[in-house]
Each structure stands twice: as structure tokens, then as C-alpha cells.
Design a protein around this motif. Structure first.
Motif, PDB file in Angstrom:
ATOM      1  N   PHE A 133       0.635   9.120  -3.954  1.00 28.28           N
ATOM      2  CA  PHE A 133       1.116   8.109  -4.891  1.00 28.28           C
ATOM      3  C   PHE A 133      -0.003   7.698  -5.839  1.00 28.28           C
ATOM      4  CE2 PHE A 133       3.258   7.775  -0.826  1.00 28.28           C
ATOM      5  CZ  PHE A 133       4.582   7.936  -1.198  1.00 28.28           C
ATOM      6  N   SER A 134       0.368   7.405  -7.050  1.00 28.14           N
ATOM      7  CA  SER A 134      -0.574   6.960  -8.065  1.00 28.14           C
ATOM      8  C   SER A 134      -0.196   5.544  -8.471  1.00 28.14           C
ATOM      9  CB  SER A 134      -0.503   7.894  -9.281  1.00 28.14           C
ATOM     10  OG  SER A 134      -1.309   7.408 -10.335  1.00 28.14           O
ATOM     11  N   ALA A 135      -1.165   4.627  -8.392  1.00 25.08           N
ATOM     12  CA  ALA A 135      -0.880   3.218  -8.657  1.00 25.08           C
ATOM     13  C   ALA A 135      -1.918   2.611  -9.588  1.00 25.08           C
ATOM     14  CB  ALA A 135      -0.854   2.429  -7.354  1.00 25.08           C
ATOM     15  N   ARG A 136      -1.477   1.645 -10.364  1.00 23.83           N
ATOM     16  CA  ARG A 136      -2.411   0.890 -11.204  1.00 23.83           C
ATOM     17  C   ARG A 136      -3.131  -0.172 -10.395  1.00 23.83           C
ATOM     18  NH1 ARG A 136       0.896  -1.685 -15.665  1.00 23.83           N
ATOM     19  NH2 ARG A 136      -1.163  -2.135 -16.571  1.00 23.83           N
ATOM     20  N   GLY A 137      -2.522  -0.604  -9.302  1.00 19.76           N
ATOM     21  CA  GLY A 137      -3.137  -1.604  -8.437  1.00 19.76           C
ATOM     22  C   GLY A 137      -2.534  -1.524  -7.048  1.00 19.76           C
ATOM     23  N   ILE A 138      -3.249  -2.055  -6.057  1.00 17.86           N
ATOM     24  CA  ILE A 138      -2.714  -2.076  -4.698  1.00 17.86           C
ATOM     25  C   ILE A 138      -2.889  -3.458  -4.078  1.00 17.86           C
ATOM     26  CG2 ILE A 138      -3.168   0.388  -4.311  1.00 17.86           C
ATOM     27  CD1 ILE A 138      -5.470  -0.463  -2.476  1.00 17.86           C
ATOM     28  N   ILE A 139      -1.953  -3.788  -3.222  1.00 15.79           N
ATOM     29  CA  ILE A 139      -2.072  -4.974  -2.373  1.00 15.79           C
ATOM     30  C   ILE A 139      -2.147  -4.457  -0.948  1.00 15.79           C
ATOM     31  CG2 ILE A 139      -0.967  -7.090  -1.557  1.00 15.79           C
ATOM     32  CD1 ILE A 139       0.390  -7.358  -4.258  1.00 15.79           C
ATOM     33  N   ASN A 140      -3.305  -4.599  -0.340  1.00 12.48           N
ATOM     34  CA  ASN A 140      -3.516  -4.073   1.003  1.00 12.48           C
ATOM     35  C   ASN A 140      -3.222  -5.149   2.044  1.00 12.48           C
ATOM     36  OD1 ASN A 140      -4.877  -1.604   2.488  1.00 12.48           O
ATOM     37  ND2 ASN A 140      -5.568  -3.481   3.503  1.00 12.48           N
ATOM     38  N   ALA A 141      -2.300  -4.819   2.948  1.00 17.75           N
ATOM     39  CA  ALA A 141      -1.883  -5.781   3.978  1.00 17.75           C
ATOM     40  C   ALA A 141      -1.824  -5.103   5.335  1.00 17.75           C
ATOM     41  CB  ALA A 141      -0.521  -6.375   3.609  1.00 17.75           C
ATOM     42  N   THR A 142      -2.887  -4.360   5.657  1.00 18.91           N
ATOM     43  CA  THR A 142      -2.894  -3.550   6.874  1.00 18.91           C
ATOM     44  C   THR A 142      -3.311  -4.317   8.126  1.00 18.91           C
ATOM     45  OG1 THR A 142      -5.043  -2.733   6.115  1.00 18.91           O
ATOM     46  CG2 THR A 142      -3.152  -1.311   5.779  1.00 18.91           C
ATOM     47  N   GLY A 143      -3.703  -5.572   7.971  1.00 15.91           N
ATOM     48  CA  GLY A 143      -3.989  -6.387   9.142  1.00 15.91           C
ATOM     49  C   GLY A 143      -5.147  -5.883   9.985  1.00 15.91           C
ATOM     50  N   THR A 144      -5.057  -6.096  11.302  1.00 14.15           N
ATOM     51  CA  THR A 144      -6.163  -5.767  12.197  1.00 14.15           C
ATOM     52  C   THR A 144      -5.741  -5.004  13.452  1.00 14.15           C
ATOM     53  OG1 THR A 144      -5.951  -7.873  13.391  1.00 14.15           O
ATOM     54  CG2 THR A 144      -7.426  -7.841  11.467  1.00 14.15           C
ATOM     55  N   TRP A 145      -4.441  -4.920  13.740  1.00 12.79           N
ATOM     56  CA  TRP A 145      -3.989  -4.390  15.025  1.00 12.79           C
ATOM     57  C   TRP A 145      -4.504  -2.981  15.312  1.00 12.79           C
ATOM     58  CZ3 TRP A 145      -2.119  -6.768  19.088  1.00 12.79           C
ATOM     59  CH2 TRP A 145      -1.541  -6.013  20.112  1.00 12.79           C
ATOM     60  N   GLU A 146      -4.682  -2.181  14.274  1.00 11.51           N
ATOM     61  CA  GLU A 146      -5.140  -0.808  14.469  1.00 11.51           C
ATOM     62  C   GLU A 146      -6.647  -0.696  14.670  1.00 11.51           C
ATOM     63  OE1 GLU A 146      -3.023   1.625  14.878  1.00 11.51           O
ATOM     64  OE2 GLU A 146      -1.361   0.231  14.514  1.00 11.51           O
ATOM     65  N   LYS A 147      -7.366  -1.827  14.648  1.00 11.64           N
ATOM     66  CA  LYS A 147      -8.821  -1.795  14.791  1.00 11.64           C
ATOM     67  C   LYS A 147      -9.297  -2.739  15.902  1.00 11.64           C
ATOM     68  CE  LYS A 147     -11.694  -0.417  12.195  1.00 11.64           C
ATOM     69  NZ  LYS A 147     -12.619   0.736  12.238  1.00 11.64           N
ATOM     70  N   PRO A 148      -8.932  -2.465  17.159  1.00  7.70           N
ATOM     71  CA  PRO A 148      -9.436  -3.299  18.263  1.00  7.70           C
ATOM     72  C   PRO A 148     -10.953  -3.173  18.370  1.00  7.70           C
ATOM     73  CG  PRO A 148      -8.391  -1.307  19.105  1.00  7.70           C
ATOM     74  CD  PRO A 148      -8.089  -1.356  17.637  1.00  7.70           C
ATOM     75  N   TYR A 149     -11.586  -4.293  18.662  1.00  3.62           N
ATOM     76  CA  TYR A 149     -13.055  -4.308  18.709  1.00  3.62           C
ATOM     77  C   TYR A 149     -13.541  -4.501  20.145  1.00  3.62           C
ATOM     78  CZ  TYR A 149     -17.835  -6.047  18.295  1.00  3.62           C
ATOM     79  OH  TYR A 149     -19.185  -6.231  18.444  1.00  3.62           O
ATOM     80  N   ILE A 150     -14.395  -3.585  20.591  1.00  3.80           N
ATOM     81  CA  ILE A 150     -15.074  -3.711  21.881  1.00  3.80           C
ATOM     82  C   ILE A 150     -16.562  -3.590  21.614  1.00  3.80           C
ATOM     83  CG2 ILE A 150     -15.453  -2.709  24.158  1.00  3.80           C
ATOM     84  CD1 ILE A 150     -12.610  -1.743  24.167  1.00  3.80           C
TER      85      ILE A 150
END
Length: 364
Positions: A133-150
């Protein structure tokens, strides 16, 4: 709503990445500004169904134990909860999000795993397993669930027991008969400590002493907490966990835990052994399980080619609610920093939609 696979190199004005609370709020406000789904903007979501991170929460997290589910703009949550607070949050909230997407015809494309976003001059290239996809702008709303921290501790690979993260938790009964070491001082750590301590032996450790908050968390306190987190991201520093600002509320469950003696916190250990942990003074403790309730980090790896991070590791944010990336105003992060809460995500979605469309000259 799930749509068919889209053709490659599809051009959009705006791509919203993520359809949790923040992403849906942003999509709602883009549409309210007159933009059309699948024509002017597109929403891509990693999950196979609606619900954001809520759909993965443990079964015992019900509407009575969750902090609060804030309404998405334009449609209240109450009518979907049905007044039954025993309903699992992992069931009720996804049902609400799915109904929301359908009500406002947001046409979320899922599952769509965005792997990388690159700068292509006047446009941004969004690469995903559902096409390019080609976009002029993005709104990123990917949160944190996919990046657990240990955190990395010496000896972690030597431990002969089991190690889990909050993300892996299902039911307390899975630990019955085992000594569980619970690491972390956030709300999730407290909730899991409460549950697990009722069925087996537990020990609680935290890096710093917990800060307990007596009395209600009023609007003024909320504004102060948001302001402290916002100050950090505007300075380009990594955002801190919300609980580090707000403190832990003293609820009836906390009072009960105190009475049961399970809140006798120990300081953080210095290393992990084959059978447990060791403190700097040489004291040791044998445990069967280490449960890391140590939080999450923002899932932003796909934005790495844009080089948005400062040397501090943070991203300098600007805009009315600190959603706009200073180094690239075409990029807005919602659900990051001060908007990393359900109520903050709603307001951030509105601000990002308005500011990005203004920046792109789409809305005056």
C-alpha cells in the motif's frame, strides 16, 4: 468486517495500522471528517477478528475485575455488556468492537500483518501480507500486546523450572502445587498474584516498593498523570508505565490480599539460578515458576526504516495530544505515551485524524 485480499500497490491517502481502541477511534474520526473507507483511508489489523488485545486476555478477567472499558466515540459499551459483570472481557469487548466496525462501516482488513513501512519521497510504502500500500500518511495504532517485555537477568537460561509472561497466563489452577515467583509491580501483577496465591504458594518481587493510592482517582489526578507521561514523549524519552505515575489503587481485593499476607513484597533478585533466584546478599529461593508481569513495549518494529527514534530510545512527539512524530509529521502514533489507555486512545484518535488530514491539506 473482513474484506477480500486487496491488489498490490493500492494508493490511499491514509493507512491506519491496528484496530484496537485507538485505531477504531482514529478510523471513526477520519470518516466523520468526510473520508471514505477503502477509498481515502484503509484500516489494517493484525488479528483475525475484532477485539484488539482484549481478545487475548485471561479468562478470569471479567467486566467486574477489569479497570474500565471506555466507550468508543459514537457508540456506548453498556448496551453490549448487558449488565452482567461476570462476562469475560475477552468476549464482551471483541463483541463490542465488531459491532462498532459494522455500525460505522469501517471495513477493517484482517488479518493483515504489516511487516515494514518505508519512506518513498512524498509517500510512505506500507508492506503487508495482504499486499503493498502507498499512503501519504499513517496513523499507527499497533499497541503493545505483540511486544511482551522480560528483562535480561544473569542465569536465566540455567533455570530448570518454567518461565512465563503475563501474555501467556490463562488460569491459576495451572500452577497448583508449584511455588510461583511473581515479578512486577503493576496492576496485572497484583491481579495474577491475587488469583494464584489462592491455589498455591507465591512470592512477590518488585524492582521498587509499590506506591499505593488511597481514595478515588479523580479527574485532576488523571490529568496530572497524563501530563507527566506526555512531558516525557515530547522530550523524546521512552514513555513510562502508567502505574508508575498513578500508583496502585487500594481496592477491596488489595485489602483482602493484605489480610492473607500475600503482599509481603521482596526486592528484586540479582540473578537466576538453576533452581530459583539469588539476591545480592547471597540469600536464595527455590521456585518452580517465574511469572514475569513486567509489561510490554510499543510494537513499532515495522516503523524502523523511518528512523523515528532518538538516541534515548524514545520518539519525540508533538501535536495537541502528542500523537504526531516530530521527525516525520506524516506519522501519528496513537496508543503511545499519554494515549496508552482506553480513554486516552479515544482522544488521541480524534486529534491524530484532525491533525494528519490538516497536514495533508485534506481538511481545513
Amino acid at each position: 468486517m473482513t474484506t477480500p485480499a486487496l491488489r498490490a500497490a493500492l494508493k490511499m491517502d491514509i493507512v491506519v495500522i491496528g484496530a484496537g481502541q485507538a485505531g477504531l477511534s482514529a478510523a471513526y474520526h477520519l470518516k466523520a471528517l468526510g473520508l471514505k473507507p477503502e477509498k481515502d483511508f484503509l484500516v489494517l489489523d493484525h488479528a483475525a477478528q475484532a477485539g484488539g488485545a482484549w481478545q487475548y486476555r485471561w479468562p478470569s478477567l471479567t467486566l467486574s475485575t477489569v479497570n474500565r472499558v471506555h466507550d468508543l466515540p459514537g457508540l456506548g459499551f453498556a448496551e453490549f455488556a448487558g449488565g452482567d459483570e461476570s462476562v469475560r472481557a475477552s468476549v464482551a469487548v471483541p463483541h463490542y468492537f465488531a459491532a462498532y466496525e459494522e455500525r460505522f462501516d469501517l471495513r477493517v482488513v484482517r488479518p493483515a500483518n504489516v511487516t515494514v513501512v518505508c519512506d518513498r519521497g512524498d509517500r510512505l510504502r506500507v508492506q503487508s501480507d495482504r499486499g503493498l500500500f502507498s499512503a501519504r500518511g499513517i496513523i499507527n495504532a499497533t499497541g503493545t500486546w505483540e511486544k511482551p517485555y522480560i528483562p535480561d537477568y544473569p542465569g536465566a537460561a540455567l533455570f530448570g523450572g518454567e518461565q512465563f509472561h503475563t501474555r501467556d497466563y490463562t488460569v491459576a489452577e495451572a500452577f497448583k502445587g508449584k511455588h510461583v515467583l511473581i515479578v512486577g509491580g503493576g496492576i496485572s501483577a497484583i491481579q495474577l498474584l491475587d488469583e494464584i496465591s489462592k491455589v498455591t504458594e507465591t512470592t512477590w518481587v518488585t524492582r521498587t516498593p509499590p506506591r499505593w493510592r488511597e481514595g478515588p482517582f479523580d479527574e485532576e489526578a488523571g490529568r496530572a498523570a497524563v501530563a507527566m507521561v506526555e512531558e516525557r514523549v515530547r522530550a523524546g524519552l521512552p514513555p513510562k508505565a502508567v502505574v508508575s505515575v498513578t500508583g496502585l489503587p487500594v481496592t477491596p481485593a488489595i485489602t483482602s490480599m493484605r489480610e492473607r499476607g500475600v503482599l509481603e513484597r521482596r526486592p528484586m533478585f540479582s540473578e537466576i539460578t538453576s533452581t530459583g533466584v539469588r539476591w545480592e546478599d547471597g540469600a536464595t529461593l527455590d521456585v518452580d515458576v517465574i511469572l514475569w508481569c513486567t509489561g510490554f513495549r510499543s510494537a513499532l518494529d515495522h516503523l524502523a526504516p523511518l528512523q523515528l527514534r532518538e538516541e534515548s530510545g524514545g520518539i519525540t512527539m508533538t501535536g495537541r495530544l502528542a500523537t504526531q512524530v516530530a521527525l516525520d509529521p506524516r506519522v501519528h502514533l496513537v496508543g503511545y505515551g499519554p494515549s496508552a489507555s482506553t480513554i486516552g486512545a479515544n482522544r488521541a484518535g480524534s486529534a491524530a485524524a484532525r491533525e494528519l488530514t490538516n497536514y495533508l491539506g485534506m481538511v481545513t
